[in-house]
Write an enzyme that holds these catalytic residues in place. Structure first.
Site, PDB file in Angstrom:
ATOM      1  NE  ARG A  45      -9.590 -47.837 -25.150  1.00 45.78           N
ATOM      2  CZ  ARG A  45     -10.765 -47.792 -25.169  1.00 45.78           C
ATOM      3  NH1 ARG A  45     -11.673 -46.408 -25.104  1.00 45.78           N
ATOM      4  NH2 ARG A  45     -11.620 -48.832 -25.296  1.00 45.78           N
ATOM      5  N   GLY A  46      -9.665 -48.303 -28.917  1.00 48.42           N
ATOM      6  CA  GLY A  46     -10.969 -48.659 -29.084  1.00 48.42           C
ATOM      7  C   GLY A  46     -11.087 -48.654 -30.699  1.00 48.42           C
ATOM      8  CB  ALA A  47     -12.163 -51.440 -32.859  1.00 48.37           C
ATOM      9  NE  ARG A  88      -3.966 -51.584 -29.370  1.00 47.14           N
ATOM     10  CZ  ARG A  88      -4.869 -51.709 -28.543  1.00 47.14           C
ATOM     11  NH1 ARG A  88      -5.691 -50.621 -28.581  1.00 47.14           N
ATOM     12  NH2 ARG A  88      -5.050 -52.772 -27.797  1.00 47.14           N
ATOM     13  CD  GLN A 197      -8.885 -51.187 -21.651  1.00 52.59           C
ATOM     14  OE1 GLN A 197      -9.032 -51.772 -20.666  1.00 52.59           O
ATOM     15  NE2 GLN A 197      -8.188 -51.407 -22.774  1.00 52.59           N
ATOM     16  CG  ASP A 238     -11.258 -54.811 -30.326  1.00 56.32           C
ATOM     17  OD1 ASP A 238     -11.804 -54.946 -29.405  1.00 56.32           O
ATOM     18  OD2 ASP A 238     -10.512 -53.780 -30.576  1.00 56.32           O
ATOM     19  CG  ASN A 248     -14.769 -56.638 -27.001  1.00 53.06           C
ATOM     20  OD1 ASN A 248     -14.719 -55.646 -27.530  1.00 53.06           O
ATOM     21  ND2 ASN A 248     -15.506 -56.830 -25.835  1.00 53.06           N
ATOM     22  CE  LYS A 249      -9.152 -54.467 -24.093  1.00 51.06           C
ATOM     23  NZ  LYS A 249      -7.879 -54.364 -24.486  1.00 51.06           N
TER      24      LYS A 249
END
Ligand code: MRU
Length: 352
Positions: A45-47, A88, A197, A238, A248-249
């Site tokens: 995960r993570g852009a 995603r 996270q 993101d 973002n998150k």
């Protein structure tokens, strides 16, 4: 360096981020479908990391194909790309990577190269993206380190570190670079409900590097800011829209409002592959809704009453007016972001 994703002779090896920090185990994706599942289930995960994973997934799809020619492979490539694109929706790095791989294939096919040769070059393209991502993180670190105080608390949300990239990290890259330059930074990592996270991944990777880190619950940030324990906030992104709005998150927007209220700067660190000039503002950024089970359960244990309604958006949008600066590998951008982003559109990565 943490091996978030590694190309091997058998496929792509991922550190399993659903198991960290209690278990360090790896998952091997031997075909594009397995790569897609690793992205969907947040093994990776993570852009930036999911962008490069998709690039490797496409390279794997080409390598495993039994098509006799590039022409015959073209419809298969469309299917592979559609599958990876459906994993995603929010991080634009995923679509950037897929488009780049598609364009590479189209260029090689129209040049008349043999399909075997094209397969090698598609893998080389994915590998170049992997290397470029690490270089971009290092450049962001070099640009961003100067923005952090010589001493003090820095809050981060989610994980925008080595685990979210091919190495070094974006927001955590800026923190790492500041610490490497002798700044005495104490990191406060928001736990980042519901997927944790921050508590699981950011804490794990910063501890491995010996960076002073304290995990806080998401609802503690305001109180720490008020006590004067946080001098700056650094987060990843993101997708950054053309006007500078930042997806973002989930929870980043809360942090941004709190930072503004307390007069604390909020920096966003992201590679150029996160910038989406085709999307005018944050209102047009698709926000992923994740399964309810991430909220209702933890560690297999139910937390909420059976049948309760759940809302689980994975991201939020922070309006550009809350962002003090955007740190990219090309340099540091300040408001007005529409002009700043357009102005840097055709720049090359720059070393600070
Ligand atoms: O749902 P995730 O864990 O993929 O979300 C990750 C984030 O929101 C990160 O902050 C963002 O991708 C930047 S990572 C360098």
């Amino acid at each position: 360096m943490i091996a978030t994703l590694t190309w091997t002779a058998d496929g792509v090896r991922f550190i399993d981020q659903t198991k960290l920090p209690l278990e360090e185990s790896y998952v091997l994706a031997e075909n594009y479908e397995q790569v897609a599942r690793c992205v969907e289930t947040m093994v990776v995960r993570g852009a930036p990391a999911i962008g490069v994973s998709a690039a490797y997934g496409i390279a794997l799809g080409a390598m495993r194909s039994t098509a006799e020619s590039a022409e015959r492979f073209a419809p298969e490539l469309a299917k592979i790309c559609a599958r990876l694109a459906a994993t995603r929706p929010t991080a634009v790095n995923l679509f950037w990577a897929i488009d780049r791989m598609k364009a590479r294939f189209a260029g090689l096919a129209s040049a008349g190269l043999a399909f075997d040769e094209i397969k090698k070059k598609m893998l080389a393209e994915a590998q170049a993206m992997f290397e470029e991502d690490i270089a971009a993180c290092k450049a962001m670190g070099a640009h961003g380190a100067a923005l952090l105080p010589d001493e003090g608390g820095v809050l981060t949300h989610c994980n925008a570190g080595a685990l979210a990239t091919c190495g070094y990290g974006t927001a955590l890259g800026v923190i790492r670079a500041a610490v490497e330059r002798g700044k005495r930074i104490h990191v406060f990592a928001d736990e980042t409900r519901p997927f944790l996270q921050g508590a699981r991944l950011t804490a794990w990777e910063l501890m491995a590097d010996g960076v002073a880190t304290t995990v806080i619950c998401d609802n503690m940030a305001a109180s720490l800011m008020r006590q004067g324990r946080i001098q700056a906030v650094v987060v990843g992104a993101d997708r950054i829209a053309a006007n500078g709005d930042v997806a973002n998150k989930i929870g980043t927007y809360n942090v941004a409002i709190l930072a503004r209220e307390h007069g604390i700067p909020l920096y966003v660190a992201a590679p150029w592959s996160t910038i989406d000039l085709a999307t005018a503002s944050g209102d047009a950024i698709p926000i992923e809704e994740r399964p309810a089970v991430e909220v209702t359960h933890h560690g297999g244990k139910q937390l909420t009453p059976v049948g309760v309604s759940i809302c689980n958006p994975a991201f939020d949008v922070t309006p550009a007016r809350y962002v003090t600066a955007i740190v990219t590998e090309r340099g540091v951008l300040r408001a007005p972001y529409s002009e700043a982003l357009r102005g840097m559109e055709s720049s090359e990565p720059a070393l600070a």
